[in-house]
Design an enzyme around this catalytic site. Structure first.
Site, PDB file in Angstrom:
ATOM      1  N   GLU A 193      -2.165 -13.762   1.657  1.00  0.00           N
ATOM      2  CA  GLU A 193      -1.029 -13.725   2.592  1.00  0.00           C
ATOM      3  C   GLU A 193      -1.557 -13.783   4.012  1.00  0.00           C
ATOM      4  OE1 GLU A 193       1.567 -10.354   2.171  1.00  0.00           O
ATOM      5  OE2 GLU A 193       1.663 -10.515   0.005  1.00  0.00           O
TER       6      GLU A 193
ATOM      7  N   GLU B  64      -1.144  -6.011  -3.365  1.00  0.00           N
ATOM      8  CA  GLU B  64      -1.634  -5.051  -2.361  1.00  0.00           C
ATOM      9  C   GLU B  64      -1.859  -3.670  -2.979  1.00  0.00           C
ATOM     10  OE1 GLU B  64       0.858  -5.334   1.193  1.00  0.00           O
ATOM     11  OE2 GLU B  64      -0.338  -7.042   1.867  1.00  0.00           O
TER      12      GLU B  64
ATOM     13  N   THR C  76       3.354 -15.672  14.458  1.00  0.00           N
ATOM     14  CA  THR C  76       4.610 -15.936  15.157  1.00  0.00           C
ATOM     15  C   THR C  76       4.510 -17.196  16.017  1.00  0.00           C
ATOM     16  OG1 THR C  76       3.797 -14.565  16.934  1.00  0.00           O
ATOM     17  CG2 THR C  76       5.230 -13.517  15.361  1.00  0.00           C
TER      18      THR C  76
ATOM     19  N   LYS D 259       5.116  -7.288  18.592  1.00  0.00           N
ATOM     20  CA  LYS D 259       5.504  -5.971  19.110  1.00  0.00           C
ATOM     21  C   LYS D 259       4.356  -5.377  19.907  1.00  0.00           C
ATOM     22  CE  LYS D 259       9.002  -4.364  15.888  1.00  0.00           C
ATOM     23  NZ  LYS D 259       9.041  -4.284  14.458  1.00  0.00           N
TER      24      LYS D 259
ATOM     25  N   LYS E  49       3.914   1.602  -1.406  1.00  0.00           N
ATOM     26  CA  LYS E  49       4.848   1.676  -2.544  1.00  0.00           C
ATOM     27  C   LYS E  49       4.253   0.977  -3.753  1.00  0.00           C
ATOM     28  CE  LYS E  49       8.600   0.387   0.556  1.00  0.00           C
ATOM     29  NZ  LYS E  49       9.525  -0.695   0.840  1.00  0.00           N
TER      30      LYS E  49
ATOM     31  N   PRO F 194       0.814  -1.240   0.000  1.00  0.00           N
ATOM     32  CA  PRO F 194       0.000   0.000   0.000  1.00  0.00           C
ATOM     33  C   PRO F 194       0.840   1.280   0.000  1.00  0.00           C
ATOM     34  CG  PRO F 194      -0.954  -1.589   1.490  1.00  0.00           C
ATOM     35  CD  PRO F 194       0.356  -2.185   1.029  1.00  0.00           C
TER      36      PRO F 194
ATOM     37  N   SER G 121      15.940 -11.336   7.472  1.00  0.00           N
ATOM     38  CA  SER G 121      14.548 -11.781   7.525  1.00  0.00           C
ATOM     39  C   SER G 121      13.850 -11.161   8.726  1.00  0.00           C
ATOM     40  CB  SER G 121      14.468 -13.300   7.630  1.00  0.00           C
ATOM     41  OG  SER G 121      13.121 -13.696   7.826  1.00  0.00           O
TER      42      SER G 121
ATOM     43  N   THR H 125      -5.383  -5.116   0.682  1.00  0.00           N
ATOM     44  CA  THR H 125      -5.153  -5.384   2.105  1.00  0.00           C
ATOM     45  C   THR H 125      -5.895  -4.373   2.973  1.00  0.00           C
ATOM     46  OG1 THR H 125      -3.501  -5.896   3.793  1.00  0.00           O
ATOM     47  CG2 THR H 125      -2.976  -4.074   2.274  1.00  0.00           C
TER      48      THR H 125
ATOM     49  N   ASP I  84      13.091   3.450   2.406  1.00  0.00           N
ATOM     50  CA  ASP I  84      12.839   2.272   3.236  1.00  0.00           C
ATOM     51  C   ASP I  84      14.018   1.296   3.140  1.00  0.00           C
ATOM     52  OD1 ASP I  84      11.630   0.433   4.855  1.00  0.00           O
ATOM     53  OD2 ASP I  84       9.997  -0.071   3.501  1.00  0.00           O
TER      54      ASP I  84
HETATM   55 CA    CA Z   1      14.968 -11.747  12.039  1.00  0.00          CA
END
Ligand code: CA
Length: 424
Positions: free
Chosen positions: A288, A190, A292, A307, A145, A143, A392, A229, A384
């Site tokens: 997509e 996206e 975690t 986070k 870029k 969204p 990763s 998205t 960015d």
């Molecule tokens: Ca990592």
């Protein structure tokens, strides 16, 4: 009195065994011993439901020396392992030219057509279909870029449209010539507010149609998907679908990203996708998703989750990860016949080396493009990639551990049909 005491003791025992969740929790425990997981089957799942993964970074990882194993601990082609786990579709991103003038890759797997053909051939050889995800950019399109490829930067709109049509058609012809079983093509990635540098929906719609026409001509059996998205934004998908309809955009599948920690509730996801499916007669899917399984970082490059401020409704464990994926599959299945599938994003983007060998990892990311971006991407994406290039950001969302061994959660694709087996 003695009997009352006995009953009381039994009651305490039962409460202790079942906790507050009741007998299901005890069943969960015995099932877990068999498979390492407890998963309920997904109700109403049709047999050809797409259980997909995006492993676009795989070639760059392998070139960096990363090895993948099967459940018995033997080295094995990851495509075979994926197939054995129930995966039936592979998604691959395609950038027009993710290289600088000196041939240095921008990273993120350096995913050009050549790379996509390698991945597509291995998917086909292992009985899985391919979703070709054209970004129509030289690097990540999302969204924020939607930059046109370098070669298209100075074209008129009409010429850009022709270029997009030709690029799509020639790429698909090359894939077909390589024997790849392309089942679906994404025209853009996206594309919430832009595509190949255009931000006006009338123009974007013409570009969508140029891509769609190329797909139709290359093979009329291939499904054309458009990808958006932020399903959590009120009214967004209704507005996009109406706008596409108004501009006569030809497509089959309305695809959404769905990251549980950002994108609202599953109930909302089912609701907004059902509305698009019912109103416009489109198929819908999740292009997509991921979750975690550990809070640990495997490679010295900070991860995107977990986070503070993110919604983590599942435990950050292998079981929690499996539950998260199972529930996304259920949410798309709940749309009904129009809900065709779910793709897990980058389940194999694991570390090229341990976090304490950061300098060595950096050298591998730069040389092979096995991190999300290299320093060479700065010329194309200075704000960015140019500042934050590295490894990763999703190694803790993989379905393989940091050493390349499959996690029990990889089998979610198999278990959604049956549930995890009981321990006898
Ligand atoms: Ca990592």
């Amino acid at each position: 009195m003695k009997n009352v005491l006995a009953v009381f003791v039994v009651l305490i025992f039962v409460l202790g065994a079942f906790g507050t969740s009741g007998p299901a929790e005890a069943v969960r425990g015995s099932r877990a011993a068999e498979s390492g997981l407890f998963l309920e089957k997904v109700s109403g799942l049709h047999k050809d439901f797409i259980k997909g993964v995006d492993v676009s970074s795989i070639i760059a990882l392998e070139e960096s020396g990363v090895a993948f194993y099967n459940e018995s601990g033997k080295k094995q082609d990851i495509f075979k392992t994926l197939k054995e786990a129930g995966v039936n579709y592979v998604r691959v991103r395609i950038w027009n030219d993710p290289y600088d003038a000196n041939g240095n890759g921008y990273g993120g797997g350096n995913n050009d057509l050549k790379n996509a053909i390698q991945i597509g051939k291995r998917a086909t050889a292992n009985g899985m279909k391919l979703l070709a995800d054209f970004h129509y950019s030289d690097f990540w399109a999302d969204p924020a870029k939607q930059k046109a490829p370098k070669a298209w930067a100075n074209l008129s709109f009409e010429d850009k449209k022709t270029a997009l049509y030709r690029y799509t058609k020639q790429s698909l012809e090359a894939m077909k010539a390589a024997g790849i079983n392309v089942g679906m093509v994404q025209v853009g990635n996206e594309t919430n507010g832009g595509l190949a540098g255009e931000t006006d929906w009338a123009k974007m719609s013409q570009l969508f149609n140029a891509g769609s026409q190329a797909v139709r001509e290359a093979d009329s059996n291939i499904l054309v998907a458009l990808h958006f998205t932020n399903p959590e934004t009120s009214g967004r998908y209704a507005w996009i679908a109406e706008t596409l309809h108004r501009h006569h955009v030809d497509y089959d599948v309305f695809a959404s990203s769905y990251y549980p920690f950002w994108h609202g509730t599953l109930k909302n996801l089912t609701s907004v996708l059902t509305s698009v499916a019912d109103t416009y007669g489109k198929k819908v899917m999740v292009a997509e998703t991921s979750y975690t399984y550990t809070a640990e970082d495997g490679d010295g490059h900070e991860n995107t989750a977990p986070k503070n401020g993110q919604t983590l409704n599942y435990p950050v464990t292998v079981q929690g990860q499996a539950n998260a994926v199972r529930d996304v599959i259920q949410a798309v299945s709940d749309v009904g016949e129009a809900g065709i599938g779910v793709f897990y994003w980058e389940p194999a983007w694991i570390p090229v080396g341990p976090a304490h060998q950061l300098e060595k990892n950096k050298a591998l990311w730069e040389t092979y493009g096995s991190g999300w971006a290299t320093s060479y991407a700065a010329e194309y994406d200075p704000e960015d990639a140019g500042k934050w290039f590295g490894g990763s950001a999703v190694d803790n969302q993989a379905l393989f551990d940091f050493k390349g061994r499959p996690l029990p959660s990889l089998n979610v694709f198999k278990y959604v049909d049956t549930g995890t087996p009981f321990k006898n």
